[in-house]
Design an enzyme around this catalytic site. Structure first.
Site, PDB file in Angstrom:
ATOM      1  N   HIS A 193       0.811  -1.229   0.000  1.00  0.00           N
ATOM      2  CA  HIS A 193       0.000   0.000   0.000  1.00  0.00           C
ATOM      3  C   HIS A 193       0.842   1.277   0.000  1.00  0.00           C
ATOM      4  O   HIS A 193       0.458   2.271  -0.584  1.00  0.00           O
ATOM      5  CB  HIS A 193      -1.041  -0.001   1.140  1.00  0.00           C
ATOM      6  CG  HIS A 193      -0.468   0.175   2.514  1.00  0.00           C
ATOM      7  ND1 HIS A 193       0.074  -0.872   3.232  1.00  0.00           N
ATOM      8  CD2 HIS A 193      -0.354   1.264   3.311  1.00  0.00           C
ATOM      9  CE1 HIS A 193       0.486  -0.414   4.405  1.00  0.00           C
ATOM     10  NE2 HIS A 193       0.240   0.880   4.470  1.00  0.00           N
ATOM     11  N   ASP A 194       2.022   1.220   0.637  1.00  0.00           N
ATOM     12  CA  ASP A 194       2.846   2.434   0.686  1.00  0.00           C
ATOM     13  C   ASP A 194       4.052   2.361  -0.252  1.00  0.00           C
ATOM     14  O   ASP A 194       5.020   3.101  -0.075  1.00  0.00           O
ATOM     15  CB  ASP A 194       3.335   2.676   2.125  1.00  0.00           C
ATOM     16  CG  ASP A 194       2.311   3.462   2.938  1.00  0.00           C
ATOM     17  OD1 ASP A 194       1.441   4.105   2.320  1.00  0.00           O
ATOM     18  OD2 ASP A 194       2.384   3.425   4.174  1.00  0.00           O
ATOM     19  N   LYS A 197       6.021   5.277  -1.642  1.00  0.00           N
ATOM     20  CA  LYS A 197       6.970   6.082  -0.857  1.00  0.00           C
ATOM     21  C   LYS A 197       8.397   5.926  -1.368  1.00  0.00           C
ATOM     22  O   LYS A 197       9.277   6.700  -1.014  1.00  0.00           O
ATOM     23  CB  LYS A 197       6.868   5.721   0.628  1.00  0.00           C
ATOM     24  CG  LYS A 197       5.571   6.226   1.232  1.00  0.00           C
ATOM     25  CD  LYS A 197       5.545   6.099   2.736  1.00  0.00           C
ATOM     26  CE  LYS A 197       4.251   6.731   3.275  1.00  0.00           C
ATOM     27  NZ  LYS A 197       4.079   6.513   4.718  1.00  0.00           N
ATOM     28  N   HIS A 222       1.984   9.731  -2.771  1.00  0.00           N
ATOM     29  CA  HIS A 222       2.458   8.334  -2.735  1.00  0.00           C
ATOM     30  C   HIS A 222       1.407   7.294  -3.156  1.00  0.00           C
ATOM     31  O   HIS A 222       1.773   6.291  -3.770  1.00  0.00           O
ATOM     32  CB  HIS A 222       3.134   7.989  -1.395  1.00  0.00           C
ATOM     33  CG  HIS A 222       2.198   7.682  -0.281  1.00  0.00           C
ATOM     34  ND1 HIS A 222       1.684   8.638   0.540  1.00  0.00           N
ATOM     35  CD2 HIS A 222       1.654   6.507   0.142  1.00  0.00           C
ATOM     36  CE1 HIS A 222       0.873   8.070   1.430  1.00  0.00           C
ATOM     37  NE2 HIS A 222       0.832   6.771   1.195  1.00  0.00           N
ATOM     38  N   HIS A 246      -6.096   4.147  -0.751  1.00  0.00           N
ATOM     39  CA  HIS A 246      -6.029   3.805   0.676  1.00  0.00           C
ATOM     40  C   HIS A 246      -6.018   5.020   1.597  1.00  0.00           C
ATOM     41  O   HIS A 246      -6.119   4.880   2.807  1.00  0.00           O
ATOM     42  CB  HIS A 246      -4.865   2.829   0.973  1.00  0.00           C
ATOM     43  CG  HIS A 246      -3.506   3.450   1.046  1.00  0.00           C
ATOM     44  ND1 HIS A 246      -2.720   3.684  -0.066  1.00  0.00           N
ATOM     45  CD2 HIS A 246      -2.770   3.879   2.105  1.00  0.00           C
ATOM     46  CE1 HIS A 246      -1.567   4.219   0.316  1.00  0.00           C
ATOM     47  NE2 HIS A 246      -1.580   4.359   1.621  1.00  0.00           N
ATOM     48  N   HIS A 247      -5.915   6.232   1.026  1.00  0.00           N
ATOM     49  CA  HIS A 247      -6.032   7.433   1.863  1.00  0.00           C
ATOM     50  C   HIS A 247      -7.305   8.225   1.579  1.00  0.00           C
ATOM     51  O   HIS A 247      -7.412   9.382   1.963  1.00  0.00           O
ATOM     52  CB  HIS A 247      -4.809   8.342   1.676  1.00  0.00           C
ATOM     53  CG  HIS A 247      -3.607   7.856   2.426  1.00  0.00           C
ATOM     54  ND1 HIS A 247      -3.531   7.852   3.804  1.00  0.00           N
ATOM     55  CD2 HIS A 247      -2.430   7.329   1.999  1.00  0.00           C
ATOM     56  CE1 HIS A 247      -2.364   7.354   4.186  1.00  0.00           C
ATOM     57  NE2 HIS A 247      -1.677   7.021   3.100  1.00  0.00           N
ATOM     58  N   ASP A 275      -4.177   0.798   8.525  1.00  0.00           N
ATOM     59  CA  ASP A 275      -3.048   1.702   8.348  1.00  0.00           C
ATOM     60  C   ASP A 275      -3.010   2.710   9.502  1.00  0.00           C
ATOM     61  O   ASP A 275      -1.982   2.899  10.162  1.00  0.00           O
ATOM     62  CB  ASP A 275      -3.252   2.416   6.990  1.00  0.00           C
ATOM     63  CG  ASP A 275      -2.047   3.211   6.560  1.00  0.00           C
ATOM     64  OD1 ASP A 275      -0.954   2.961   7.092  1.00  0.00           O
ATOM     65  OD2 ASP A 275      -2.197   4.081   5.676  1.00  0.00           O
TER      66      ASP A 275
END
Ligand SMILES: [Fe+2]
Length: 348
Positions: A193-194, A197, A222, A246-247, A275
């Site tokens: 998911h990240d 980054k 990201h 996801h954000h 998260d």
């Protein structure tokens, strides 16, 4: 062995009489049969009909059996092509086998041998396809592992965080009774998911607090960067979309697209809770992680605004119950990427 009526055979033969004779014989053997008197006609049929196996003459005017085989291989990798040839034409057959024909039969065709020949070639092709899929899955796993290693090298905290989110995600998968395939999709998305980054400058990534506006904007890229990286891999299209969102927030105030409520992918809604929870309870250099109970209260406070309220309920309930002892696992803070990645089976 599949029932013969479930197997469709395309016969491509420019000799009309011979073609009709073959088609008739195959029909009598209870195959479904399509007949074309040219390679071009054969290609048209394949575009419209489900064809399991092709029997094609080698010598045809226009597109020859060789070129026909080549075109089939380019477009329909999984359909076996069996060439029909005169005894004098075996060099051409060699050529055709080299470019991917499955087999050949010599004229005059022995009708009674056709069922065995069809079955043999279907089975062989199925085996080849399985190997091909396994190799692809293997390569995909290696690529994902390399990506995770890159993230670990760039930012060990985010890597560890992702591993802990995976454990929470697997607990949710159990709670939601996800089938194996859905479970792996969620597992992959949690792992990755990240991943965006990787593209974030260290000056922003490792800054404890007080980000400038332009740095916040960059940091918020990201999910987009992550979904672009994963979007390069066709099989990960759904994972890319989960990562992108996801954000997002349940009330529509999130990023990057401001999606609201059920418009946010289900797994993105799950990951957003996990998260946030993981970030609250984990220790950072500049602060100690929050108590679990306090983190639950914090998450619950944001149900309906930041998070999907139903999923918050499910999450907190299952964390408190410690479903099948998995809570213990979820609480462990050691990253274990090899183990997690090995569990990711085929998603293709
Ligand atoms: Fe994130």
């Amino acid at each position: 062995m599949a029932k013969k009526t479930d197997i469709s055979v395309l016969v491509v033969e420019d000799d009309i009489q011979y073609g009709q004779m073959l088609a008739e014989a195959l029909k009598n053997l209870h195959f479904e049969v399509f007949l074309s008197f040219s390679a071009t006609g054969g290609l048209d049929i394949i575009k419209k009909q489900k064809v399991d196996i092709i029997l094609s003459d080698v010598n045809m005017p226009g597109i020859s059996g060789i070129d026909f085989t080549r075109r089939i291989r380019e477009m329909y990798l999984d359909i076996p092509v069996v060439l029909i040839t005169g005894v004098n034409n075996l060099t051409m057959v060699d050529q055709a086998l080299e470019i991917g024909a499955s087999d050949y039969i010599v004229k005059p065709v022995k009708i009674e041998e056709l069922p065995v020949m069809v079955e043999r070639n279907l089975q062989r092709k199925a085996r080849e396809n399985r190997m091909f899929q396994d190799n692809r899955a293997d390569t995909l796993l290696k690529a994902l592992k390399a990506l995770m290693r890159a993230l670990d090298a760039k930012d060990p905290y985010t890597y560890g965080h992702s591993q802990r989110v995976v454990k929470l995600a697997m607990m949710m998968a159990d709670r939601l009774n996800l089938d194996e395939e859905r479970r792996y999709i969620l597992q992959l998305a949690a792992n990755l998911h990240d991943i965006g980054k990787i593209g974030m400058p260290d000056s922003i990534l490792k800054k404890a607090e007080g980000l400038e506006d332009f740095e916040v904007r960059k940091a918020k890229d990201h999910p987009i960067v992550g979904s672009q990286i994963l979007g390069e891999i066709e099989e990960l299209a759904e994972v890319a979309s989960i990562v992108r969102h996801h954000h997002e927030r349940y009330d529509g105030d999130g990023y990057p697209d401001g999606l609201r409520g059920q418009a946010i992918p289900f797994f993105s809604r799950i990951l957003s809770i996990l998260d946030a929870y993981e970030a609250l309870v984990s220790d950072r250099i500049y602060r100690k992680g929050m108590e679990k109970e306090k983190a639950f209260i914090e998450i619950a406070k944001n149900a309906g605004t930041q998070f999907d309220p139903n999923l918050v309920q499910i999450f907190i309930a299952s964390m408190k119950k410690g479903l099948n002892g998995l809570q213990k696992d979820a609480d462990e803070k050691s990253g274990d990427d090899d183990k997690n990645l090995l569990q990711i089976k085929k998603v293709i």
